[in-house]
Write an enzyme that holds these catalytic residues in place. Sequence first.
Site, PDB file in Angstrom:
ATOM      1  N   CYS A  82       0.832  -1.208   0.000  1.00  0.00           N
ATOM      2  CA  CYS A  82       0.000   0.000   0.000  1.00  0.00           C
ATOM      3  C   CYS A  82       0.871   1.264   0.000  1.00  0.00           C
ATOM      4  O   CYS A  82       1.579   1.503  -0.963  1.00  0.00           O
ATOM      5  CB  CYS A  82      -0.998  -0.038   1.167  1.00  0.00           C
ATOM      6  SG  CYS A  82      -2.311   1.204   0.999  1.00  0.00           S
ATOM      7  N   HIS A 192      -3.821  -5.152  -0.143  1.00  0.00           N
ATOM      8  CA  HIS A 192      -3.426  -5.631   1.184  1.00  0.00           C
ATOM      9  C   HIS A 192      -3.442  -7.160   1.215  1.00  0.00           C
ATOM     10  O   HIS A 192      -4.496  -7.747   1.466  1.00  0.00           O
ATOM     11  CB  HIS A 192      -4.363  -5.067   2.244  1.00  0.00           C
ATOM     12  CG  HIS A 192      -4.174  -3.604   2.464  1.00  0.00           C
ATOM     13  ND1 HIS A 192      -3.283  -3.109   3.387  1.00  0.00           N
ATOM     14  CD2 HIS A 192      -4.711  -2.536   1.853  1.00  0.00           C
ATOM     15  CE1 HIS A 192      -3.291  -1.786   3.348  1.00  0.00           C
ATOM     16  NE2 HIS A 192      -4.150  -1.405   2.421  1.00  0.00           N
ATOM     17  N   GLU A 194      -2.436  -9.046   3.452  1.00  0.00           N
ATOM     18  CA  GLU A 194      -2.781  -9.507   4.803  1.00  0.00           C
ATOM     19  C   GLU A 194      -4.288  -9.520   5.047  1.00  0.00           C
ATOM     20  O   GLU A 194      -4.754 -10.059   6.044  1.00  0.00           O
ATOM     21  CB  GLU A 194      -2.059  -8.634   5.847  1.00  0.00           C
ATOM     22  CG  GLU A 194      -2.641  -7.248   6.072  1.00  0.00           C
ATOM     23  CD  GLU A 194      -2.210  -6.191   5.050  1.00  0.00           C
ATOM     24  OE1 GLU A 194      -1.670  -6.562   3.994  1.00  0.00           O
ATOM     25  OE2 GLU A 194      -2.446  -4.997   5.314  1.00  0.00           O
TER      26      GLU A 194
END
Lengths: 214, 252
Positions: A82, A192, A194
Site C-alpha cells: 500500500c 493488502h 494480509e
Amino acid sequence: MNKIAVIDYGMGNLRSVEKAIEHVSGRSEVIVTCDPGVVRGADRVVFPGQGAMPDCIRELEARGLHAAVLEAAASKPFLGICIGQQMLFDHSEEGNVPGLGVFRGEVRRFPEALMFAADGARLKVPHMGWNEVRQQGAHVLWDGIPDDARFYFVHSYYVDPAERAIVAATTDYGLPFTSAVARANIFAVQFHPEKSAEAGLQLLSNFIRWQPSR
Amino acid sequence: MLAKRIIPCLDVNAGRVVKGVNFVELRDAGDPVEVAKRYDEQGADEITFLDITASSDDRDIILHVVEQVAEQVFIPLTVGGGVRTVDDVRRLLNAGADKVSINTAAVNNPRVVADASGKVGSQCIVVAIDAKQTSPGKWQVFTHGGRNNTGLDAIEWAQTVASLGAGEILLTSMDRDGTKIGFDLGLTRAVSDAVRIPVIASGGVGTLEHLAEGVSEGRADAVLAASIFHFGQHTVREAKELMRARGIEVRL
C-alpha cells in the site's frame, strides 16, 4: 532462521500484517520494529503503510529509518504494501512530497473525470474492496495465485511508474492502474495481502520462500 | 472490475455472538471466532462486529474478541458500538480491527470524525447513520435505536461526515431494520448518489433478492445483513451466486 522485519514507523496498525505473516511463516521469526539495526539484521523486510503518504515519509525520517529502508530495498527480499509501495516512488501528488526514489515515477490520485463504470455509474474514491489483479508476466510471488485473482484494496492514490518494465500487475478502476511492481529483490503491491484471504496468504507465503536472483 | 461486497454483521454481547444460536452447522455458534471463520470460508468480503454490550465493565471484552478473530481470519474486520473517542478507535485498531464504525458520537461531536480520520486515516473510519423516513423523499438521522430524532437530514449528514473525513458510510434504515421486507432503496440510492465515498446498505434484508436490489437499485457499494446468514437460511456463497446471476460483479 528466517528473520522477517516488519517496519513500524508509527503509522497505523501492523497487527494484521504481523499475524498474517506469522500464519504462513512456519519457522520464520516475525519482528515488528522501528529499530534501524533490527531492519539491517533481518533476512527479509516488509514495508507496510497506512494513512497519508506525507505523514508516513515524515515519520520514517523522524525515526531514522530512511537509510535502513533504502539499504534493505537495495539488498534483500523486500515487500512493499500500500503506502509502502507508493513511498518507493519519486514523488506523490498527495501533499506534493518526494518519496524514496527507489523507482522512477509519480503517485497519482484517481482522476475525478475518469471515475465512471462502464454503465455510467460513478466510481467511489477511495477504491475500496476486492478487485482483480492481472499479472504481467511470471514471478515467484504469483506462484499458486490465479491470474485475475481478487485482492482487497483501499486507497485513493496509485503508482504510475516511468519504467513499464517494473509493472508486475495492473487493475482496472476507472482506468487501468499499476497494482504491483517488481524489480530484482523488490516486490511491492497496492493491495493488502494480509486482508486478502487465501490469495493474500499465498502471496505472503511466496515472499517468505523467495530467493531473488540478483 | 471492483466487486460489490457482502458483509455479514455479528452482534456481540459480552464476548459472545448473540444472534448466531440457531446456526446449526457450527459447533459453538456463540463463539465470534468460529462464526467469523465460517463466514470467511463462505466467501464473506468483510465482517462487521457490533458490540452491543450494555455494561461498561464489559467494554474491553470486545478488544479480546477482535484480537482473537484477527489472528485467524484474514479479511477486513469492522467494529462498531459504543465508540466515542479517538482513543477508542485506536484501541480497536491496535487489537486488529481494520475499520471502526462511529455512530452516536459523530452526531454528538462531529469533530471526533475529523480527529479520528486525521490520526488513523479515513480508510479506517466508517460513520454509521441510522435514518428514518419523515416525509416522502426525506429522511432524518436517529440515535438510540431509533428513539432519538437528531433533526439532521440524512443526506446532508452523509455529505457532512464525508467532508469531515469518513471513508465509508454504513447506512441503516430504521423503518426497515428487522422487517425482512428489503432495504429502503430510495434512502440508499439518495445517499449513495450524494456522496463520493462507498455506502453500505443495511436494514430489512429478508431474501437474497433484497441484497441484489440494494446494489442494482439502491446503488450501494456493499450490503450488510445479519439474520439471513445467522439462522442458516442462506450462505454468503448463495447470496453471491444470486447476485452474479443478476449481473452484479462479486468475488466468488
